[in-house]
Design a protein around this motif. Structure first.
Motif, PDB file in Angstrom:
ATOM      1  N   ALA B  41       0.838  -1.197   0.000  1.00 34.26           N
ATOM      2  CA  ALA B  41       0.000   0.000   0.000  1.00 34.26           C
ATOM      3  C   ALA B  41       0.872   1.246   0.000  1.00 34.26           C
ATOM      4  O   ALA B  41       0.576   2.226  -0.690  1.00 34.26           O
ATOM      5  CB  ALA B  41      -0.932  -0.004   1.203  1.00 34.26           C
ATOM      6  N   GLU B  44       2.474   1.549  -3.406  1.00 31.28           N
ATOM      7  CA  GLU B  44       1.463   1.978  -4.365  1.00 31.28           C
ATOM      8  C   GLU B  44       1.154   3.465  -4.172  1.00 31.28           C
ATOM      9  O   GLU B  44       1.034   4.218  -5.135  1.00 31.28           O
ATOM     10  CB  GLU B  44       0.192   1.139  -4.142  1.00 31.28           C
ATOM     11  CG  GLU B  44      -0.778   1.142  -5.287  1.00 31.28           C
ATOM     12  CD  GLU B  44      -0.357   0.230  -6.415  1.00 31.28           C
ATOM     13  OE1 GLU B  44       0.668  -0.477  -6.269  1.00 31.28           O
ATOM     14  OE2 GLU B  44      -1.031   0.239  -7.449  1.00 31.28           O
ATOM     15  N   GLY B  45       1.046   3.872  -2.913  1.00 29.58           N
ATOM     16  CA  GLY B  45       0.758   5.269  -2.602  1.00 29.58           C
ATOM     17  C   GLY B  45       1.865   6.178  -3.094  1.00 29.58           C
ATOM     18  O   GLY B  45       1.609   7.222  -3.695  1.00 29.58           O
ATOM     19  N   LYS B  48       1.757   6.413  -6.839  1.00 27.41           N
ATOM     20  CA  LYS B  48       0.617   7.184  -7.299  1.00 27.41           C
ATOM     21  C   LYS B  48       0.899   8.675  -7.111  1.00 27.41           C
ATOM     22  O   LYS B  48       0.579   9.500  -7.954  1.00 27.41           O
ATOM     23  CB  LYS B  48      -0.636   6.790  -6.521  1.00 27.41           C
ATOM     24  CG  LYS B  48      -1.871   7.341  -7.173  1.00 27.41           C
ATOM     25  CD  LYS B  48      -3.126   6.655  -6.710  1.00 27.41           C
ATOM     26  CE  LYS B  48      -4.334   7.283  -7.376  1.00 27.41           C
ATOM     27  NZ  LYS B  48      -5.512   7.277  -6.527  1.00 27.41           N
ATOM     28  N   GLN B  49       1.547   8.974  -5.976  1.00 32.00           N
ATOM     29  CA  GLN B  49       1.896  10.354  -5.704  1.00 32.00           C
ATOM     30  C   GLN B  49       2.860  10.874  -6.762  1.00 32.00           C
ATOM     31  O   GLN B  49       2.703  11.971  -7.277  1.00 32.00           O
ATOM     32  CB  GLN B  49       2.529  10.444  -4.325  1.00 32.00           C
ATOM     33  CG  GLN B  49       2.696  11.860  -3.858  1.00 32.00           C
ATOM     34  CD  GLN B  49       3.654  11.963  -2.712  1.00 32.00           C
ATOM     35  OE1 GLN B  49       4.444  11.059  -2.467  1.00 32.00           O
ATOM     36  NE2 GLN B  49       3.586  13.064  -2.007  1.00 32.00           N
ATOM     37  N   ARG B 303       7.674   2.201  -9.243  1.00 34.43           N
ATOM     38  CA  ARG B 303       6.657   1.465  -8.497  1.00 34.43           C
ATOM     39  C   ARG B 303       6.982  -0.021  -8.467  1.00 34.43           C
ATOM     40  O   ARG B 303       6.877  -0.677  -7.435  1.00 34.43           O
ATOM     41  CB  ARG B 303       5.289   1.665  -9.125  1.00 34.43           C
ATOM     42  CG  ARG B 303       4.238   0.842  -8.384  1.00 34.43           C
ATOM     43  CD  ARG B 303       2.874   1.021  -8.925  1.00 34.43           C
ATOM     44  NE  ARG B 303       2.787   0.502 -10.286  1.00 34.43           N
ATOM     45  CZ  ARG B 303       1.647   0.432 -10.954  1.00 34.43           C
ATOM     46  NH1 ARG B 303       0.556   0.852 -10.401  1.00 34.43           N
ATOM     47  NH2 ARG B 303       1.619  -0.052 -12.170  1.00 34.43           N
ATOM     48  N   PRO B 380      -4.180   2.705   6.130  1.00 32.52           N
ATOM     49  CA  PRO B 380      -4.238   4.171   6.036  1.00 32.52           C
ATOM     50  C   PRO B 380      -4.422   4.843   7.395  1.00 32.52           C
ATOM     51  O   PRO B 380      -3.839   5.887   7.653  1.00 32.52           O
ATOM     52  CB  PRO B 380      -5.453   4.414   5.135  1.00 32.52           C
ATOM     53  CG  PRO B 380      -5.586   3.172   4.339  1.00 32.52           C
ATOM     54  CD  PRO B 380      -5.164   2.062   5.250  1.00 32.52           C
ATOM     55  N   THR B 412      -0.416   9.182   0.626  1.00 30.16           N
ATOM     56  CA  THR B 412      -1.481   8.394   1.253  1.00 30.16           C
ATOM     57  C   THR B 412      -1.320   6.949   0.783  1.00 30.16           C
ATOM     58  O   THR B 412      -1.255   6.713  -0.416  1.00 30.16           O
ATOM     59  CB  THR B 412      -2.872   8.874   0.789  1.00 30.16           C
ATOM     60  OG1 THR B 412      -2.793  10.257   0.528  1.00 30.16           O
ATOM     61  CG2 THR B 412      -3.916   8.570   1.818  1.00 30.16           C
ATOM     62  N   GLN B 414      -2.084   3.510  -0.640  1.00 34.47           N
ATOM     63  CA  GLN B 414      -3.169   3.025  -1.491  1.00 34.47           C
ATOM     64  C   GLN B 414      -3.188   1.508  -1.386  1.00 34.47           C
ATOM     65  O   GLN B 414      -2.280   0.850  -1.861  1.00 34.47           O
ATOM     66  CB  GLN B 414      -2.896   3.404  -2.956  1.00 34.47           C
ATOM     67  CG  GLN B 414      -2.824   4.893  -3.205  1.00 34.47           C
ATOM     68  CD  GLN B 414      -4.201   5.485  -3.318  1.00 34.47           C
ATOM     69  OE1 GLN B 414      -5.114   4.838  -3.826  1.00 34.47           O
ATOM     70  NE2 GLN B 414      -4.367   6.701  -2.831  1.00 34.47           N
ATOM     71  N   ALA B 416      -3.630  -1.916  -2.449  1.00 37.95           N
ATOM     72  CA  ALA B 416      -3.814  -2.598  -3.725  1.00 37.95           C
ATOM     73  C   ALA B 416      -4.771  -3.761  -3.486  1.00 37.95           C
ATOM     74  O   ALA B 416      -4.469  -4.661  -2.707  1.00 37.95           O
ATOM     75  CB  ALA B 416      -2.473  -3.095  -4.243  1.00 37.95           C
TER      76      ALA B 416
END
Lengths: 232, 454
Positions: B41, B44-45, B48-49, B303, B380, B412, B414, B416
């Motif tokens: 997570a 992934e966060g 994504k950021q 990533r 989170p 944040t 994320q 998956a």
């Protein structure tokens, strides 16, 4: 005379590396159907080895052992398991109940291992309850072993040995851990089962217990030293 | 099937018998699964950021930046010499003329200088830019307006200030219409921009930007008043430094309706820009071309690396959990040798015993897996808690935050979705793998020996 078991020159040797212990040295014996046989002898005489072989827990080193017409020496481990499950009922000196199970569940353990794993039916459940009632524990079916006295535990073990309706019952010192009065009760049950037509094979070192059986054999040094009660 | 249900029921009974031990054994798997999900997570966060930041730069943009060359040792100390580098007016003209499908071109010159309003002062980033700068950087207004073409034409002495700048310079009053002093000249404040999340540093030459401590000024005003003769001289006690630079950055916006499906057009244009820049600046290496679209691909690679690294770390904890389970199951087998003997005497085959202990291990690890997944879903929340601790107790707010920690704190996690079944599957698999040995050693016991066991 129909035979339940036939032993022909049966040997059992244990290889302990440095020495070979000869626990059985050529035992031959016919056990007729419906017999109540007491196997006697001091410790180390080979009587426990004899019961293990008779009960299909072990295979002979040499010789032949026919149980219900099958030569046990040639059976696979799985086939032996199937025989123990459906043909033989076991009663032990130390009861050997499973601690985390209730009385009813303990009685039902052999149902878990029936060949082909048939589902446990309501009839099976009824039979467990019936057997519990028969051994006088109908009110205590949800008790666990530690909540029962020795005699009660042994009665659960008897009920368990009967669940798959076996032809033979193997009892290893069934009264050894019980006081004489309770022991009498247990022996009475065994006699009753014998009267129903089941073959009972019992190991004991007590003469008074052995006397209750129909036939007695006395073992010494891995051989049958004689039949009948040896006084003294 | 009924047999399997029976075995599971049997396993639950045995496990319930030792609740504390089963719970503790499970803990290893719980944390293993939790960390797999949490790590993925976070990975992934972070990616994504990174992607969002790259997209904020504009997927159809090409950014040309001036790079300050390393300190030239031959010229001695900086004192007295003028540092000359970077994009110049020729570059701007060449780009404007030669780049095909050019939709917009936004040059920027910036510097950090002292700005004051009476006794209030600060050192914001002063950005000389064109009106298009607002759109390009997604700046919103709180009050007033942003710079206009008219401001450019008139060389108006006006500035737009960012939220932090406004509170520092005008803590007590409405800044609109007031003036600020920069190098003894006065500028009128015509607008205040809304707070905006900072962007992290991307690549080597695009540093992170904290938009909240900015001050915007028409580029032409900046060039004529502050960047005098393209040179800015900074005096500090005892020495001074001078930098000669026309533009810090020129952003090219390429007109291309379908970037997603045909990224090659942007890439090809970028290649052309690179060649052009290399002709003028290749030797000096004082100009760099950044293509957000390329960075997007790099972010994707990042990533994958993140996932592999973090996933393996988490995998190790799952492995440790598995070893813990095996250890306990081996002890259990020894402890329950007699039970195994009883079952064997009553007709259980070897396979039954194997199955019993294997199912027990899998039930244990699977339950741990479910709890781990549940905890993982709370990542989170846990992350927010950690962030709170870090911000309030470990890091002094707003001082010396590195780009890395900044990036970490702004991110944040994320979760998956695919990681949930995968992590649970791994917990079951762990039970299976580490349960086989104890289960087999249980099944191999000699029934007679087992019955005799105290």
């Amino acid at each position: 005379m129909e035979l339940t078991a036939k032993l022909v020159d049966l040997h059992k040797h244990y290889d302990l590396g440095s020495v070979v212990v000869k626990a059985l040295n050529g035992v031959s014996l016919d056990i007729p159907k419906g017999d109540f046989l007491a196997i006697m002898g001091s410790s180390g005489s080979g009587k426990s080895t004899m019961l293990n072989l008779l009960g299909g827990l072990d295979r002979p080193t040499k010789g032949e052992y026919f149980l219900s017409g099958k030569n046990v020496a040639t059976l696979t481990d799985d086939e032996l398991s199937a025989i123990r499950n459906s043909l033989i009922g076991f009663i032990f000196q130390s009861f050997n109940l499973i601690a985390q199970y209730t009385v009813l569940e303990n009685i039902g353990v052999p149902l878990l291992y029936r060949p082909g794993y048939p589902a446990i039916t309501p009839e099976d459940q009824d039979r467990c309850n019936e057997l519990a009632k028969m051994v006088g524990l109908g009110e205590r079916t949800d008790h666990r072993p530690y909540q029962l006295s020795g005699g009660q535990q042994q009665r659960v073990a008897i009920a368990r040995s009967l669940i798959n309706d076996p032809a033979i019952i193997m009892a290893d010192e069934p009264t050894g851990n019980l006081d004489s009065k309770t022991g009498e009760e247990i022996l009475g049950m065994l006699k009753m089962l014998n009267a129903e037509g089941r073959t009972i094979i019992m190991v004991t070192h007590e003469d008074e217990v052995a006397e209750q059986a129909k036939n007695q054999i006395f073992m010494k040094d891995g051989l049958i030293a004689g039949t009948g009660i040896f006084k003294g | 099937m009924p047999n399997l249900l029976r075995t599971i029921n049997m396993a639950l009974k045995s496990l319930m018998l030792q609740k504390l031990r089963s719970g503790l054994t499970m803990l290893g798997i719980v944390f293993g699964v939790f960390s797999v999900i949490a790590m993925l997570a976070i990975g992934e966060g972070a990616s994504k950021q990174a992607q969002e930041q790259v997209l904020q730069l504009g997927a159809s943009n090409i950014i040309v930046v001036s790079v300050e060359p390393p300190e030239d040792s031959s010229s001695g100390s900086s004192s007295g010499s003028i540092k000359r580098y970077g994009l110049n007016r020729d570059d701007f003209r060449v780009l404007q003329k030669t780049v095909p499908r050019l939709e917009g071109i936004v040059p920027v010159r910036e510097v950090t200088l002292n700005v004051r309003n009476r006794e209030f002062e600060m050192n914001p980033r002063i950005v000389g830019c064109t009106p298009e700068y607002q759109d390009m950087n997604h700046l919103e207004m709180v009050m007033g307006r942003f710079l206009s073409d008219e401001d450019m034409r008139k060389l108006a002495n006006v500035v737009v200030i960012a939220s932090d700048t406004a509170t520092r310079l005008f803590p007590l009053e409405n800044p609109l219409g007031r003036t600020v002093q920069i190098s003894n000249r006065a500028y009128r404040v015509i607008g205040v921009t809304k707070e905006r999340t900072a962007s992290a540093a991307i690549g080597g030459s695009l540093s992170g930007q904290d938009y909240n401590k900015d001050l915007y000024m028409p580029l032409d005003t900046f060039q004529s008043r502050i960047n005098n003769k393209d040179t800015i001289i900074k005096r500090t006690s005892g020495s001074f430094s001078a930098v000669s630079l026309v533009y810090n950055q020129i952003t090219l916006k390429i007109n291309h309706p379908n970037i997603v499906d045909e990224p090659d057009v942007i890439i090809a244009t970028a290649e052309m820009v690179r060649e052009t820049m290399d002709k003028n600046h290749g030797v000096k290496g004082d100009v760099d071309v950044i293509v957000p679209l390329e960075l997007l691909k790099q972010a994707e690679q990042l990533r994958n690396i993140f996932n592999v690294v973090l996933g393996s770390i988490a995998g190790i904890s799952l492995l440790v959990g598995g070893i813990g389970i095996m250890n306990i199951m081996l002890a259990t087998v020894t402890e329950r040798t007699r039970e195994i003997g009883i079952r064997r005497a009553l007709g259980a085959r070897r396979i039954d015993i194997t199955q019993q202990f294997l199912v027990e291990t899998i039930v244990l690890s699977g339950t741990g897996g479910i709890i781990g997944v549940a905890l993982g879903l709370a990542t989170p929340i846990a992350f927010r808690f950690i962030k709170f601790i870090v911000e309030n107790y470990i890091m002094e707010s707003s001082t010396a935050q590195s780009d890395m920690s900044q990036m970490f704190l702004n991110m944040t996690p994320q979760i998956a979705i695919w990681s949930l079944p995968v992590a649970f599957g791994f917990s079951v698999l762990t039970g299976l793998v580490f349960g086989v040995y104890p289960a087999r050693s249980a099944a191999r016991l000699d029934p007679i020996e087992a019955l005799r066991h105290e």
